[in-house]
Motif scaffolding. Sequence first.
Motif, PDB file in Angstrom:
ATOM      1  N   VAL A 146       4.197 107.010  39.503  1.00  0.00           N
ATOM      2  CA  VAL A 146       5.329 107.579  39.005  1.00  0.00           C
ATOM      3  C   VAL A 146       6.847 107.105  38.581  1.00  0.00           C
ATOM      4  O   VAL A 146       7.445 106.592  38.305  1.00  0.00           O
ATOM      5  CB  VAL A 146       5.469 109.522  39.270  1.00  0.00           C
ATOM      6  CG1 VAL A 146       5.933 109.914  38.340  1.00  0.00           C
ATOM      7  CG2 VAL A 146       4.244 109.811  39.220  1.00  0.00           C
ATOM      8  N   LEU A 147       7.068 106.745  39.732  1.00  0.00           N
ATOM      9  CA  LEU A 147       8.955 105.837  40.249  1.00  0.00           C
ATOM     10  C   LEU A 147       8.352 104.833  39.417  1.00  0.00           C
ATOM     11  O   LEU A 147       9.466 104.003  38.548  1.00  0.00           O
ATOM     12  CB  LEU A 147       9.715 106.191  41.498  1.00  0.00           C
ATOM     13  CG  LEU A 147       9.591 107.544  41.884  1.00  0.00           C
ATOM     14  CD1 LEU A 147       9.690 107.530  43.320  1.00  0.00           C
ATOM     15  CD2 LEU A 147      10.296 108.649  41.235  1.00  0.00           C
ATOM     16  N   TYR A 148       7.618 103.800  39.566  1.00  0.00           N
ATOM     17  CA  TYR A 148       7.638 102.634  39.347  1.00  0.00           C
ATOM     18  C   TYR A 148       7.489 102.407  37.324  1.00  0.00           C
ATOM     19  O   TYR A 148       8.806 102.331  36.806  1.00  0.00           O
ATOM     20  CB  TYR A 148       6.421 101.923  39.226  1.00  0.00           C
ATOM     21  CG  TYR A 148       6.709 101.341  40.812  1.00  0.00           C
ATOM     22  CD1 TYR A 148       7.618 100.017  40.425  1.00  0.00           C
ATOM     23  CD2 TYR A 148       5.974 101.054  41.721  1.00  0.00           C
ATOM     24  CE1 TYR A 148       7.226  98.844  41.208  1.00  0.00           C
ATOM     25  CE2 TYR A 148       6.336 100.401  42.653  1.00  0.00           C
ATOM     26  CZ  TYR A 148       7.091  99.096  43.072  1.00  0.00           C
ATOM     27  OH  TYR A 148       7.719  98.362  44.036  1.00  0.00           O
ATOM     28  N   VAL A 149       6.504 103.236  37.017  1.00  0.00           N
ATOM     29  CA  VAL A 149       6.639 103.616  35.416  1.00  0.00           C
ATOM     30  C   VAL A 149       8.325 104.387  35.050  1.00  0.00           C
ATOM     31  O   VAL A 149       8.543 103.912  33.766  1.00  0.00           O
ATOM     32  CB  VAL A 149       5.310 104.390  34.890  1.00  0.00           C
ATOM     33  CG1 VAL A 149       5.442 104.493  33.900  1.00  0.00           C
ATOM     34  CG2 VAL A 149       4.129 103.901  36.391  1.00  0.00           C
ATOM     35  N   GLY A 150       8.748 105.030  35.619  1.00  0.00           N
ATOM     36  CA  GLY A 150      10.644 105.278  35.483  1.00  0.00           C
ATOM     37  C   GLY A 150      11.222 104.613  34.989  1.00  0.00           C
ATOM     38  O   GLY A 150      11.758 104.401  34.106  1.00  0.00           O
ATOM     39  N   SER A 151      10.937 103.917  36.539  1.00  0.00           N
ATOM     40  CA  SER A 151      12.119 102.720  35.906  1.00  0.00           C
ATOM     41  C   SER A 151      11.887 102.061  35.052  1.00  0.00           C
ATOM     42  O   SER A 151      12.300 101.605  34.368  1.00  0.00           O
ATOM     43  CB  SER A 151      12.671 102.051  37.042  1.00  0.00           C
ATOM     44  OG  SER A 151      10.306 101.432  37.483  1.00  0.00           O
ATOM     45  N   PHE A 152      10.311 101.378  35.257  1.00  0.00           N
ATOM     46  CA  PHE A 152       9.713 100.499  33.839  1.00  0.00           C
ATOM     47  C   PHE A 152      10.618 100.695  31.843  1.00  0.00           C
ATOM     48  O   PHE A 152      10.903 100.359  31.393  1.00  0.00           O
ATOM     49  CB  PHE A 152       8.354 100.432  33.895  1.00  0.00           C
ATOM     50  CG  PHE A 152       8.134  99.297  34.727  1.00  0.00           C
ATOM     51  CD1 PHE A 152       9.178  98.831  36.070  1.00  0.00           C
ATOM     52  CD2 PHE A 152       6.559  99.114  35.274  1.00  0.00           C
ATOM     53  CE1 PHE A 152       8.720  97.618  37.430  1.00  0.00           C
ATOM     54  CE2 PHE A 152       6.237  98.465  36.342  1.00  0.00           C
ATOM     55  CZ  PHE A 152       7.153  98.346  37.128  1.00  0.00           C
ATOM     56  N   ILE A 153      10.114 102.213  32.076  1.00  0.00           N
ATOM     57  CA  ILE A 153      10.630 102.469  30.674  1.00  0.00           C
ATOM     58  C   ILE A 153      11.904 103.069  30.312  1.00  0.00           C
ATOM     59  O   ILE A 153      12.157 102.513  29.578  1.00  0.00           O
ATOM     60  CB  ILE A 153      10.050 104.311  30.992  1.00  0.00           C
ATOM     61  CG1 ILE A 153       8.747 104.093  30.661  1.00  0.00           C
ATOM     62  CG2 ILE A 153      10.527 105.084  29.493  1.00  0.00           C
ATOM     63  CD1 ILE A 153       7.378 103.937  29.624  1.00  0.00           C
ATOM     64  N   ALA A 154      12.476 103.358  31.725  1.00  0.00           N
ATOM     65  CA  ALA A 154      14.501 103.414  31.679  1.00  0.00           C
ATOM     66  C   ALA A 154      14.705 102.551  31.093  1.00  0.00           C
ATOM     67  O   ALA A 154      15.817 101.703  30.461  1.00  0.00           O
ATOM     68  CB  ALA A 154      14.770 104.033  32.202  1.00  0.00           C
ATOM     69  N   LEU A 155      13.674 101.103  32.643  1.00  0.00           N
ATOM     70  CA  LEU A 155      14.800  99.897  31.555  1.00  0.00           C
ATOM     71  C   LEU A 155      14.575  98.948  30.277  1.00  0.00           C
ATOM     72  O   LEU A 155      15.012  98.211  30.172  1.00  0.00           O
ATOM     73  CB  LEU A 155      14.096  98.898  33.487  1.00  0.00           C
ATOM     74  CG  LEU A 155      14.404  97.411  33.423  1.00  0.00           C
ATOM     75  CD1 LEU A 155      16.331  97.334  33.863  1.00  0.00           C
ATOM     76  CD2 LEU A 155      13.672  97.181  33.826  1.00  0.00           C
ATOM     77  N   HIS A 156      13.839  99.320  29.724  1.00  0.00           N
ATOM     78  CA  HIS A 156      12.780  98.891  28.538  1.00  0.00           C
ATOM     79  C   HIS A 156      14.220  99.920  27.699  1.00  0.00           C
ATOM     80  O   HIS A 156      13.907  99.206  26.097  1.00  0.00           O
ATOM     81  CB  HIS A 156      11.405  98.928  27.936  1.00  0.00           C
ATOM     82  CG  HIS A 156      11.577  98.720  26.830  1.00  0.00           C
ATOM     83  ND1 HIS A 156      11.229  97.543  26.242  1.00  0.00           N
ATOM     84  CD2 HIS A 156      10.699  99.523  25.850  1.00  0.00           C
ATOM     85  CE1 HIS A 156      10.896  97.101  24.830  1.00  0.00           C
ATOM     86  NE2 HIS A 156      11.040  98.551  24.479  1.00  0.00           N
ATOM     87  N   GLY A 157      14.819 101.209  27.974  1.00  0.00           N
ATOM     88  CA  GLY A 157      14.978 101.854  26.973  1.00  0.00           C
ATOM     89  C   GLY A 157      16.575 101.384  27.170  1.00  0.00           C
ATOM     90  O   GLY A 157      17.550 100.878  25.803  1.00  0.00           O
TER      91      GLY A 157
END
Length: 177
Positions: A146-157
């Motif tokens: 979940v932390l990986y996915v969260g970081s990927f989503i924030a990075l794309h933001g």
Amino acid sequence: MRIFTVVIGALFILSGVWCFSHPGLNFLAIAFPIGLVMILGGINALLDFVLKRKKESVSALRLAEGILLVISGLLVIQDLLYMDDMILMFFSMWILFMGALRCTASLPLVKLKIRTWYVTLAVGVLCIIAGIQGLFDLAASGMEMVLYVGSFIALHGINIMIMGVQGNGRKEEPKNE
């Protein structure tokens, strides 16, 4: 359109932060909001391409980004990612591809004399590195995933916000020195 792009970027970042603030949740609990933000981002990219392609030089990469985001968002919302290994691989490949798109999109910015082209390139490279890291850590599960996915989503933001602030295709006025 630029304001909407910045808002979509902020929604991606907020979704990533939401994942960080709820690390104990499983992927099913975070899938719907993330998928919805991905679909909104895809619609924004598609509209940007359609509305600006005749007036300004908008890259076909924007079209590819929009299609990929809508398809990815639908996959996430429809819960077609069954296993944890598949979820991390999917998002790792997704951020890797988005990073490659952003790196490629930075090249025309140099020709357009947009001085902040290197920011787009740097964030694209960071996305590529994050995607590769995620692919090498496919054993991650639960909270770590979940932390990986969260970081990927924030990075794309961050990617999207930079693009919105730069104003895709606008030349900066040279300084008179």
